[in-house]
Scaffold this active site. Structure first.
Site, PDB file in Angstrom:
ATOM      1  CE1 TYR A  39     -30.095 111.001  85.950  1.00  0.00           C
ATOM      2  CE2 TYR A  39     -32.184 111.979  86.763  1.00  0.00           C
ATOM      3  CZ  TYR A  39     -31.646 111.228  85.958  1.00  0.00           C
ATOM      4  OH  TYR A  39     -32.271 110.187  85.332  1.00  0.00           O
TER       5      TYR A  39
ATOM      6  CG  HIS B 265     -32.796 102.990  78.993  1.00  0.00           C
ATOM      7  ND1 HIS B 265     -31.686 102.623  79.432  1.00  0.00           N
ATOM      8  CD2 HIS B 265     -33.045 104.213  79.557  1.00  0.00           C
ATOM      9  CE1 HIS B 265     -31.170 103.256  80.551  1.00  0.00           C
ATOM     10  NE2 HIS B 265     -31.796 104.210  80.561  1.00  0.00           N
TER      11      HIS B 265
ATOM     12  CG  ASP C 111     -27.059 100.534  64.125  1.00  0.00           C
ATOM     13  OD1 ASP C 111     -26.741  99.488  64.840  1.00  0.00           O
ATOM     14  OD2 ASP C 111     -28.110 100.499  63.144  1.00  0.00           O
TER      15      ASP C 111
ATOM     16  CG  HIS D 130     -26.114 105.277  82.137  1.00  0.00           C
ATOM     17  ND1 HIS D 130     -26.966 105.951  81.380  1.00  0.00           N
ATOM     18  CD2 HIS D 130     -25.765 103.955  81.586  1.00  0.00           C
ATOM     19  CE1 HIS D 130     -27.247 105.170  80.255  1.00  0.00           C
ATOM     20  NE2 HIS D 130     -26.364 103.976  80.201  1.00  0.00           N
ATOM     21  CB  ILE D 131     -25.738 110.377  86.269  1.00  0.00           C
ATOM     22  CG1 ILE D 131     -24.981 111.624  85.522  1.00  0.00           C
ATOM     23  CG2 ILE D 131     -25.556 111.301  87.702  1.00  0.00           C
ATOM     24  CD1 ILE D 131     -25.590 112.828  85.000  1.00  0.00           C
ATOM     25  CB  SER D 132     -29.034 107.239  88.076  1.00  0.00           C
ATOM     26  OG  SER D 132     -29.206 106.562  86.894  1.00  0.00           O
TER      27      SER D 132
ATOM     28  NE  ARG E 132     -35.061 105.556  85.003  1.00  0.00           N
ATOM     29  CZ  ARG E 132     -35.608 106.478  83.998  1.00  0.00           C
ATOM     30  NH1 ARG E 132     -34.819 106.911  83.153  1.00  0.00           N
ATOM     31  NH2 ARG E 132     -36.493 107.294  84.301  1.00  0.00           N
TER      32      ARG E 132
HETATM   33  C1  DQA Z   1     -29.094 108.441  82.903  1.00  0.00           C
HETATM   34  C2  DQA Z   1     -30.202 107.326  83.011  1.00  0.00           C
HETATM   35  C3  DQA Z   1     -31.242 107.284  82.104  1.00  0.00           C
HETATM   36  O1  DQA Z   1     -32.025 106.009  82.322  1.00  0.00           O
HETATM   37  C4  DQA Z   1     -32.121 108.568  82.235  1.00  0.00           C
HETATM   38  O2  DQA Z   1     -33.175 108.656  81.178  1.00  0.00           O
HETATM   39  C5  DQA Z   1     -31.065 109.811  81.991  1.00  0.00           C
HETATM   40  C6  DQA Z   1     -29.912 109.910  82.643  1.00  0.00           C
HETATM   41  C7  DQA Z   1     -28.163 108.660  83.961  1.00  0.00           C
HETATM   42  O3  DQA Z   1     -27.079 109.439  83.602  1.00  0.00           O
HETATM   43  O4  DQA Z   1     -28.316 108.115  84.942  1.00  0.00           O
HETATM   44  O5  DQA Z   1     -31.822 110.873  81.587  1.00  0.00           O
HETATM   45  O6  DQA Z   1     -28.547 108.396  81.640  1.00  0.00           O
END
Ligand code: DQA
Length: 149
Positions: free
Chosen positions: A23, A78, A85, A98-100, A109
């Site tokens: 991250y 997830h 909703d 999502h950062i990753s 995920r």
């Molecule tokens: C996340 C990816 C998710 O799987 C993880 O639980 C996170 C960060 C991301 O920003 O990559 O906490 O949402």
């Protein structure tokens, strides 16, 4: 002015300290200042919660007050039908971040329950994903602007 509420979910308050290999080493608070400076034409607010129900309430409120929501619901993406909703319920246009790259990570995920209700999603760009979302939002017509005569 276009209004954007950025909402981060669980554990994202630890950005900069948490799994820095995944991250990055930047806190969101310091990154937010850069975003606000770089997008002076957008009204950008921010909130974070570790609690699912609080995220639902934040989406409901911002969903009627802001033009856009930029949402990283983190692990709840997830699992949470309630958050999915809420995103589907509100008129604000929601961009998922999502950062990753969740599709390069563990199988659990690979499902994002919110993506279907988001207008667009970004994943794998690091914090840059939030900036790219704002870049897109900046390019959109401002529905609050009065029409030209
Ligand atoms: C996340 C990816 C998710 O799987 C993880 O639980 C996170 C960060 C991301 O920003 O990559 O906490 O949402």
């Amino acid at each position: 002015m276009i209004s954007v509420h950025i909402i981060n979910g669980p554990n994202l308050n630890l950005l900069g300290k948490r799994e820095v290999d995944v991250y990055g080493d930047r806190s969101f608070d310091s990154f937010l200042i850069d975003l606000q400076n770089n997008f002076p034409g957008l009204s950008i607010t921010y909130a974070q919660s570790n609690v699912e129900g609080e995220l639902v309430t934040m989406i409901q409120e911002a969903g009627y007050q802001s033009d856009f929501i930029v949402l990283n619901a983190a692990a709840y993406s997830h699992t949470s039908i309630a958050i999915a909703d809420a995103v589907a319920a509100v008129p604000a246009r929601t961009i998922g971040v999502h950062i990753s790259n969740i599709y390069q990570r563990e199988k659990e995920r690979h499902i994002d329950l919110l993506a279907k209700s988001c207008e667009a999603c970004l994943f794998g760009f690091g914090l840059e994903g939030y900036r790219l979302a704002l870049e897109f939002i900046r390019s959109q017509p401002d529905s609050s602007a009065s029409p030209d005569r």
